[in-house]
Design an enzyme around this catalytic site. Sequence first.
Site, PDB file in Angstrom:
ATOM      1  N   ARG A  75       0.842  -1.204   0.000  1.00  0.00           N
ATOM      2  CA  ARG A  75       0.000   0.000   0.000  1.00  0.00           C
ATOM      3  C   ARG A  75       0.876   1.253   0.000  1.00  0.00           C
ATOM      4  O   ARG A  75       1.878   1.303   0.716  1.00  0.00           O
ATOM      5  CB  ARG A  75      -0.902  -0.005   1.238  1.00  0.00           C
ATOM      6  CG  ARG A  75      -1.899   1.140   1.263  1.00  0.00           C
ATOM      7  CD  ARG A  75      -2.731   1.110   2.541  1.00  0.00           C
ATOM      8  NE  ARG A  75      -3.578  -0.058   2.612  1.00  0.00           N
ATOM      9  CZ  ARG A  75      -4.062  -0.555   3.763  1.00  0.00           C
ATOM     10  NH1 ARG A  75      -3.768   0.017   4.913  1.00  0.00           N
ATOM     11  NH2 ARG A  75      -4.833  -1.616   3.761  1.00  0.00           N
ATOM     12  N   ARG A 144      -1.562   7.145   9.333  1.00  0.00           N
ATOM     13  CA  ARG A 144      -1.562   6.607   7.962  1.00  0.00           C
ATOM     14  C   ARG A 144      -1.847   7.713   6.941  1.00  0.00           C
ATOM     15  O   ARG A 144      -1.768   8.886   7.263  1.00  0.00           O
ATOM     16  CB  ARG A 144      -2.579   5.476   7.879  1.00  0.00           C
ATOM     17  CG  ARG A 144      -2.206   4.333   8.811  1.00  0.00           C
ATOM     18  CD  ARG A 144      -3.159   3.184   8.656  1.00  0.00           C
ATOM     19  NE  ARG A 144      -2.772   2.046   9.485  1.00  0.00           N
ATOM     20  CZ  ARG A 144      -3.357   0.857   9.400  1.00  0.00           C
ATOM     21  NH1 ARG A 144      -4.340   0.655   8.547  1.00  0.00           N
ATOM     22  NH2 ARG A 144      -2.970  -0.127  10.176  1.00  0.00           N
ATOM     23  N   LYS A 213      -3.558   1.703  14.906  1.00  0.00           N
ATOM     24  CA  LYS A 213      -3.538   2.587  13.731  1.00  0.00           C
ATOM     25  C   LYS A 213      -4.184   3.941  14.029  1.00  0.00           C
ATOM     26  O   LYS A 213      -4.970   4.067  14.985  1.00  0.00           O
ATOM     27  CB  LYS A 213      -4.248   1.915  12.558  1.00  0.00           C
ATOM     28  CG  LYS A 213      -5.704   1.587  12.787  1.00  0.00           C
ATOM     29  CD  LYS A 213      -6.227   0.781  11.608  1.00  0.00           C
ATOM     30  CE  LYS A 213      -7.539   0.106  11.938  1.00  0.00           C
ATOM     31  NZ  LYS A 213      -7.983  -0.805  10.877  1.00  0.00           N
ATOM     32  N   LYS A 215      -5.744   7.619  11.993  1.00  0.00           N
ATOM     33  CA  LYS A 215      -6.167   8.150  10.689  1.00  0.00           C
ATOM     34  C   LYS A 215      -6.578   9.611  10.804  1.00  0.00           C
ATOM     35  O   LYS A 215      -7.176  10.005  11.805  1.00  0.00           O
ATOM     36  CB  LYS A 215      -7.340   7.312  10.145  1.00  0.00           C
ATOM     37  CG  LYS A 215      -6.979   5.849   9.963  1.00  0.00           C
ATOM     38  CD  LYS A 215      -8.138   5.024   9.457  1.00  0.00           C
ATOM     39  CE  LYS A 215      -7.717   3.576   9.270  1.00  0.00           C
ATOM     40  NZ  LYS A 215      -8.799   2.730   8.762  1.00  0.00           N
ATOM     41  N   CYS A 434     -14.785  -3.018   0.294  1.00  0.00           N
ATOM     42  CA  CYS A 434     -13.399  -3.361   0.609  1.00  0.00           C
ATOM     43  C   CYS A 434     -12.973  -4.542  -0.262  1.00  0.00           C
ATOM     44  O   CYS A 434     -13.776  -5.089  -1.006  1.00  0.00           O
ATOM     45  CB  CYS A 434     -13.294  -3.751   2.081  1.00  0.00           C
ATOM     46  SG  CYS A 434     -14.048  -5.342   2.431  1.00  0.00           S
ATOM     47  N   CYS A 440      -7.674 -10.800   1.562  1.00  0.00           N
ATOM     48  CA  CYS A 440      -7.632 -10.273   2.921  1.00  0.00           C
ATOM     49  C   CYS A 440      -7.741 -11.408   3.944  1.00  0.00           C
ATOM     50  O   CYS A 440      -8.698 -12.186   3.925  1.00  0.00           O
ATOM     51  CB  CYS A 440      -8.763  -9.270   3.147  1.00  0.00           C
ATOM     52  SG  CYS A 440      -8.786  -8.719   4.866  1.00  0.00           S
ATOM     53  N   CYS A 479     -15.892  -8.197   6.450  1.00  0.00           N
ATOM     54  CA  CYS A 479     -15.830  -8.463   7.885  1.00  0.00           C
ATOM     55  C   CYS A 479     -16.145  -7.168   8.624  1.00  0.00           C
ATOM     56  O   CYS A 479     -16.202  -6.100   8.007  1.00  0.00           O
ATOM     57  CB  CYS A 479     -14.462  -9.030   8.286  1.00  0.00           C
ATOM     58  SG  CYS A 479     -13.226  -7.774   8.683  1.00  0.00           S
ATOM     59  N   CYS A 483     -13.382  -1.501   6.684  1.00  0.00           N
ATOM     60  CA  CYS A 483     -12.470  -0.742   5.814  1.00  0.00           C
ATOM     61  C   CYS A 483     -13.201   0.151   4.814  1.00  0.00           C
ATOM     62  O   CYS A 483     -12.643   1.147   4.370  1.00  0.00           O
ATOM     63  CB  CYS A 483     -11.534  -1.687   5.071  1.00  0.00           C
ATOM     64  SG  CYS A 483     -10.392  -2.540   6.170  1.00  0.00           S
TER      65      CYS A 483
END
Length: 570
Positions: A75, A144, A213, A215, A434, A440, A479, A483
Amino acid sequence: MSTDTPKLSPLESIKEESNFLHGTIDEEIAQGADHFDKSNIQLLKFHGTYQQDDRDKRAELKKAGGGKAFSMMVRLRIPGGRISSDQMLSMLDLCEELGNSTMKITTRQTIQLHGVLKSDLRPTIKRINDIALSTLAACGDVNRNIMCCPAKRADQVHGEMERLTDELTEAMAPRTPAYHELWLTDSESGEKTLEGGGQVVEPLYGATYLPRKFKMGIALPEDNCIDIYTQDIGLLAIVRDGKITGYNVLVGGGMGRTPSAEKTYPALAKRMAFVTPDQTIGVCQAILKVQRDNGNREDRKVARMKYLVNDWGVEKFRTEVERYFGESLADCTDDDVHGFDDHMGWQEQGDGKWSYGLNIENGRLYDNDAHQLKAAMRAVCHQFKTEIRMTGHQSVIFTDIEEGDKEKLVDLIKQNNVPLTEETSTVRRWSMSCVALPTCGLAITESERRLPSIIDSLEQPLAKLGLDKERFTIRMTGCPNGCARPYNADLALVGKAKEKYTLFAGGGWLGNRMAYIYKDLVPDNTVVDEIIGIFAAFKANRNGDESLGEFCTRVGKDDLAVMAAAAPRP
Ligand code: SF4
């Protein structure tokens, strides 16, 4: 033995012992195996790489007594989603030469390559850096890719937002030399600046980086195209007399949840304080430090900043941010989000030139017999050398098109059998998904491979109901990790079990309202029928011009189900 010492998550020691993200990645690359070990898999995320395997092949390989078909997802970090035509062309070459020949535009305005073999990882990352792009901090427990409204406008406001995006990207970036040493330095040179080190090389993050993470995104009240309420830090630009006077700072948004853990939940960000432009970067760093020092490092399921903000309450959180920043902050202005522009189709830039937003279904660039998206992209890049801007809805904007060239651009797209935005149904244009299966590792069931056919089945019923021009968001994930930001969409399908989805309703394109669970464990083969039922109920019971999400929120789950059962189907 004391029972007071908290038991940190295993990932904390992996980070701490990694020598600022080196781990033994270099040694593992030198070995012949087709995959990395567990510790390095975690560290690779900070370098922008997820190890995955082709789950479609698992059973067959197992039967044959083999292992897994490993490959890497790589990514990029592309602040605000802005790249040049030359960079796009190089990325297309790369996905064909070293990836699986497709490229995914993500929901955070960046690019992912899939199917990169471990042996090709170093050349892949090197080539990305050779074209002045990077993968550092695209994933992992760091800040990110920073999102920003991608519209090209010849005004001071958009220019300032873009400048801030770039400055914040720099200010919030990890400083470890590990990235340079691992991917960009000739491994023969032996240059290892941190070997035996321990010096403070990460003044912002420290040796264990963030608990989870992080954002960030920058938006305008009239244009929340980057979904500001889903960010850990959202900066809402406050404009007076054509100038940005500062930002309302929102904190603690986040979409992911773990179905098996009741304590996890998606959350919208909360309005914290107003900052002036010269306070902005310092306050963002202070917020990050508060999370760094107080976020949960024992249980990664509740380690996102949203849990800290909710546990403390926004007032206490703000007080702590002010303490780290060293000044008290003003309250938010009354400004809030009230519009959303997906920037698709033709838009004037204000400098006599035009931008064209092309809808890319689920962000996937590929060529097949029906559509040649990559070929169209190549043709436009070669012909126009335009800047490409990726949107938060997985699509692209070609900028700086002269009035006289508009038709030429349209022809290039059509010659490659790519539907123009104007030929794309509203429901498809406002959908996103996603990746999920087959790559994934967290996917429970299908998403990107399934959503297009669901949309196919919805287009006609919507037209029959006279709702085909209605704007609402449908989002799908394989899931609950969220995302594709499902929990604030008008409708969302979230994978809950194999071929079963939780159907959410009641969010909206504005992004500032949470959806509720309408039905759980809906079998794949009844999903379309359930959604058409909601459309029929909306058509029969709508108040004035309320949106689908507003309608679903007003009537609530139980009445919606009754109305859906009673409403005449198209
Ligand atoms: Fe994978 Fe889940 Fe994210 Fe989809 S939402 S890409 S299935 S982690």
